[in-house]
Design a protein around this motif. Structure first.
Motif, mmCIF file in Angstrom:
data_model
loop_
_atom_site.group_PDB
_atom_site.id
_atom_site.type_symbol
_atom_site.label_atom_id
_atom_site.label_comp_id
_atom_site.label_asym_id
_atom_site.label_seq_id
_atom_site.Cartn_x
_atom_site.Cartn_y
_atom_site.Cartn_z
ATOM 1 N N ASN A 1 0.837 -1.158 0.041
ATOM 2 C CA ASN A 1 -0.059 -0.149 -0.054
ATOM 3 C C ASN A 1 1.027 1.289 -0.077
ATOM 4 O OD1 ASN A 1 -1.932 1.726 0.151
ATOM 5 N ND2 ASN A 1 -2.794 1.143 2.072
ATOM 6 N N ASN B 1 1.339 4.260 2.615
ATOM 7 C CA ASN B 1 2.083 3.713 3.789
ATOM 8 C C ASN B 1 3.491 4.739 3.891
ATOM 9 O OD1 ASN B 1 -0.027 2.582 5.136
ATOM 10 N ND2 ASN B 1 0.820 0.487 4.225
ATOM 11 N N TYR B 2 3.620 5.277 2.668
ATOM 12 C CA TYR B 2 4.999 5.677 2.510
ATOM 13 C C TYR B 2 5.089 7.135 2.314
ATOM 14 C CZ TYR B 2 5.963 0.893 2.578
ATOM 15 O OH TYR B 2 6.067 -0.300 2.953
#
Length: 467
Positions: free
Chosen positions: A199, A202-203
């Motif tokens: 995903n 998430n970064y």
């Protein structure tokens, strides 16, 4: 009666012992049987890359892993929606794990299967893909994130900005842009570790500098000191102060917490300063001996600020953090040109037909002259003594086109048109309005006796102001 009871309890005790032994024998036999089973199988609850292969032979486990990996999709989410679903087989996955599984099996004790049933074990095996296909997928994700980031809110580092009357720290701000490199790295890692998804949300890009950074606080104090420097230019005889507003506009700080000056802003300032003060395009204001302040036109003694060099030099001096006064670096065709005339120069007043030589601010020499006649006037301008020579013959054309040749004892040219200072024994008088009808071809005619004095003392390079 008592003997009967004793025999009864003894028989019961024997039965319990026999039953216990039978149960123990059954349990031991079952445990031994299972242990023998696990001699060629992986212990229960053995997981490899999150896949349960407990109780399977090495070949069975290998087949299960290969099937799971090759057929199970790898999902990539972006903007909270599915971006890509990919089979590992589509990425060229084809690793056989028999050797690695055999290594896991070799480390397991078949007789520990009971304990392993409760503890289990996790193992991570490397996966082999077609690297070109993985690279293509990773690059594609990066390009897609970059495109998405254009509509997202960028993450901002804590920085230092000018507020009211000093520099302050502006806190960092978490944005919604995705860190492309971090997402790409995670994609490779998740593929390698056998995970099923990524995903990208998430970064998010994280701020590198925060308001609590001690180095940032230190730089803030330094920038406040730099903004209050006494920074002055001495140029064309004037003092030009660089204002606090200018200094604080120039100061900036990067992610490495290094203070620097905005080179575009400094360049713009110096460009404006050059436009106002350079003498290649602007006349020079001069305080003359008899006529007060005059504007002397452009001549060959001219300069302009060497903007690239001065930007670098000025920036370095400001960052030293000490009050300073400096003269700008200039470019000119004149050797050792100065941005102001200074206290040593020749002054030629065409209106008063008079010449002075100032040395260190004092008059060392003065005389009446005869300048160029109306048809060949002496050109005004800031020039300089380009050379010195004796016993020369000056040649040129008269107004009627005839040639002339005038021998002189002393010759000091001051521009590129042939105008110079020299003795003139053909003139019977000097000064007044003689230039109107006995004027020269443009040169500054000087009494021979006076030239005997002037020639030895006047050095090459001395500025000559003609106005």
């Amino acid at each position: 009666m008592r003997g009967f009871e004793t025999d009864f309890f003894q028989d019961k005790k024997k039965k319990i012992i026999i039953i216990s032994l039978v149960v123990l024998l059954v349990v031991v036999s079952f445990y031994s049987f299972k242990s023998i089973q696990y001699a060629d199988r992986l212990l229960p609850k053995t997981k490899v890359n999150s896949i349960n292969v407990g109780g399977l032979t090495i070949n069975q486990a290998n087949k299960k892993i290969k099937t799971k990996f090759s057929e199970a999709p790898f999902a990539i989410r972006l903007d909270n929606t599915s971006w890509r679903n990919i089979k590992r087989s589509d990425l060229g996955w084809q690793k056989d794990h028999v050797k690695e599984l055999a290594g896991i099996k070799q480390q397991q004790n078949p007789f520990a299967w009971g304990l392993h049933f409760f503890t289990g074990s996790q193992h991570q095996l490397s996966s082999t893909y077609d690297q070109a296909q993985v690279d293509q997928l990773v690059e594609g994700l990066g390009m897609e994130i970059l495109q998405k980031n254009t509509t997202r809110i960028p993450t901002k580092n804590a920085t230092i900005e000018w507020k009211k009357d000093n520099f302050v720290i502006v806190p960092e701000k978490q944005g919604t842009t995705i860190d492309v490199a971090a997402a790409q790295k995670a994609l490779r890692k998740n593929l390698e570790n056998g995970k099923n998804s990524l995903n990208a949300e998430n970064y998010y890009a994280q701020p590198i500098l925060t308001k609590k950074d001690s180095g940032l606080r230190k730089r803030k104090a330094e920038m406040n000191q730099l903004a209050k420097l006494e920074a002055v230019y001495t140029i064309s005889g004037k003092q030009v102060k660089i204002s606090t507003d200018e200094l604080r506009n120039w100061l900036t700080i990067n992610e490495q917490k290094e203070i620097s000056l905005n080179q575009d802003e400094v360049t713009a300032y110096l460009t404006k300063l050059n436009e106002e003060y350079n003498t290649k395009n602007n006349p020079t204001q001069f305080s003359s001996t008899r006529r007060g302040n005059v504007a002397v036109p452009v001549g060959i003694y001219s300069w302009s600020i060497d903007i690239p060099a001065e930007v670098k030099a000025l920036s370095a001096q400001i960052l030293e953090g000490q009050n300073f006064s400096r003269v700008p670096l200039v470019e000119s065709d004149v050797p050792n040109v100065q941005t102001n005339i200074g206290n040593t120069y020749v002054e030629v007043d065409l209106q008063n037909q008079y010449m002075w030589y100032y040395k260190d601010g004092k008059v060392n020499f003065e005389t009446d002259i005869v300048s160029g006649k109306p048809s060949t006037p002496t050109p005004p301008g800031i020039n300089y003594v380009t050379s010195k020579s004796t016993d020369q013959v000056l040649r040129g054309l008269n107004d009627d086109g005839s040639k002339y040749a005038s021998p002189v004892r002393y010759w000091m040219p001051i521009d590129k048109t042939g105008v110079g200072i020299h003795d003139s024994d053909w003139q019977y008088a000097y000064g007044g309005d003689l230039w109107l009808y006995r004027g020269s071809h443009g040169c500054i005619n000087t009494p021979p006796a006076k030239m005997d004095e002037l020639y030895p003392m006047l050095e090459v390079g001395t500025p000559v102001l003609v106005f």
